[in-house]
Structures are given as C-alpha cells and as structure tokens.
Write a protein that holds these residues in place. Structure first.
Motif, PDB file in Angstrom:
ATOM      1  N   ASP A  16       0.813  -1.219   0.000  1.00  0.00           N
ATOM      2  CA  ASP A  16       0.000   0.000   0.000  1.00  0.00           C
ATOM      3  C   ASP A  16       0.845   1.266   0.000  1.00  0.00           C
ATOM      4  O   ASP A  16       0.355   2.338  -0.359  1.00  0.00           O
ATOM      5  CB  ASP A  16      -0.922   0.048   1.226  1.00  0.00           C
ATOM      6  CG  ASP A  16      -2.006  -0.995   1.190  1.00  0.00           C
ATOM      7  OD1 ASP A  16      -2.571  -1.222   0.105  1.00  0.00           O
ATOM      8  OD2 ASP A  16      -2.304  -1.576   2.250  1.00  0.00           O
ATOM      9  N   ASP A  19       0.793   3.153  -3.222  1.00  0.00           N
ATOM     10  CA  ASP A  19      -0.464   3.879  -3.457  1.00  0.00           C
ATOM     11  C   ASP A  19      -0.550   5.123  -2.574  1.00  0.00           C
ATOM     12  O   ASP A  19      -1.018   6.176  -3.025  1.00  0.00           O
ATOM     13  CB  ASP A  19      -1.669   2.977  -3.180  1.00  0.00           C
ATOM     14  CG  ASP A  19      -1.910   1.973  -4.284  1.00  0.00           C
ATOM     15  OD1 ASP A  19      -1.629   2.281  -5.457  1.00  0.00           O
ATOM     16  OD2 ASP A  19      -2.397   0.873  -3.970  1.00  0.00           O
ATOM     17  N   ARG A  22       1.645   7.754  -3.981  1.00  0.00           N
ATOM     18  CA  ARG A  22       0.968   8.340  -5.160  1.00  0.00           C
ATOM     19  C   ARG A  22      -0.095   9.343  -4.716  1.00  0.00           C
ATOM     20  O   ARG A  22      -0.237  10.426  -5.289  1.00  0.00           O
ATOM     21  CB  ARG A  22       0.344   7.219  -5.995  1.00  0.00           C
ATOM     22  CG  ARG A  22      -0.435   7.680  -7.217  1.00  0.00           C
ATOM     23  CD  ARG A  22      -0.834   6.494  -8.102  1.00  0.00           C
ATOM     24  NE  ARG A  22      -1.538   5.437  -7.408  1.00  0.00           N
ATOM     25  CZ  ARG A  22      -2.874   5.332  -7.364  1.00  0.00           C
ATOM     26  NH1 ARG A  22      -3.626   6.230  -7.958  1.00  0.00           N
ATOM     27  NH2 ARG A  22      -3.434   4.329  -6.727  1.00  0.00           N
TER      28      ARG A  22
END
Length: 118
Positions: A16, A19, A22
């Motif tokens: 994770d 992500d 990001r």
C-alpha cells in the motif's frame, strides 16, 4: 476489516505504501494535507508514511467495496491520551471526490473512534 455501505477500511500492508505515496504526490491532494511547499516526495517518504500508520490508534486504507480499488487513507492519532483529544485525517484520490465517500468515511471513523477509543 471494517466496512460501510460502499467502503472497506483495512490495515495497511507494505504494498500500500506505493499507493499512499501516489496519493501524497497528487498535486490536488498535497496542498490539503501538508503545510509544506508542494514538492515531489521520493521513495524515502515511505518511511514517514509507515511510521504515521503504525503510530496511529486507527490507521486504515480506504478501498472501494465494489471494485477493491485503493481510494485513500485515514488516521486517528491521540498524542496525549490524558487530555482526551486527538486528530483525525482522511485523504482520498481526487477521482473519488464529490461522491460522498469522504462524508461516509468520516461519519464511520468518528463514530467508531468515540465508541472504541474513549
């Protein structure tokens, strides 16, 4: 794992962190979650993210129940438990804004926090 009608809240796993990085690097999100200048955060920032998630009394990855897609993250921290105060943060990728997901997540997490952490 916890869930609402449309959302799943689950513990973070190592994968994770990409992500979340990001999310934090999104030019629309970053100005809303930090007081620092907007800059590209590199891979070393994953250590900061990991520490925040591990230190929070509630740290969750928010996933869209229908598709399993990563949406964002939520944290509840209580720096001084004796003062009975805490901080709550939620951030979602912009593609999920304006659909009521933030409200749904906030209502659930605030209710959950007052029921389990007070």
């Amino acid at each position: 794992m916890l869930a609402t009608e449309r959302l799943i809240f689950r513990s973070h796993v190592e994968s994770d962190l990409d992500d979340i990085l990001r999310l934090w690097n999104d030019p629309l999100v970053q100005p809303l979650i930090t007081n620092s200048n907007v800059t590209l955060l590199g891979p070393k920032f994953k250590e900061t993210i990991r520490a925040q998630m591990e230190q929070a009394i509630f740290g969750a990855i928010i996933v869209l129940k229908e598709t399993g897609e990563f949406m964002g993250q939520a944290l509840v921290s209580v720096p001084e438990p004796k003062n009975r105060d805490g901080t709550f943060g939620i951030c979602l990728l912009p593609k999920f804004w304006n659909n009521g997901y933030g409200t749904e997540a906030t209502k659930f997490i605030v209710d959950y926090s007052f029921n389990w952490f007070v």
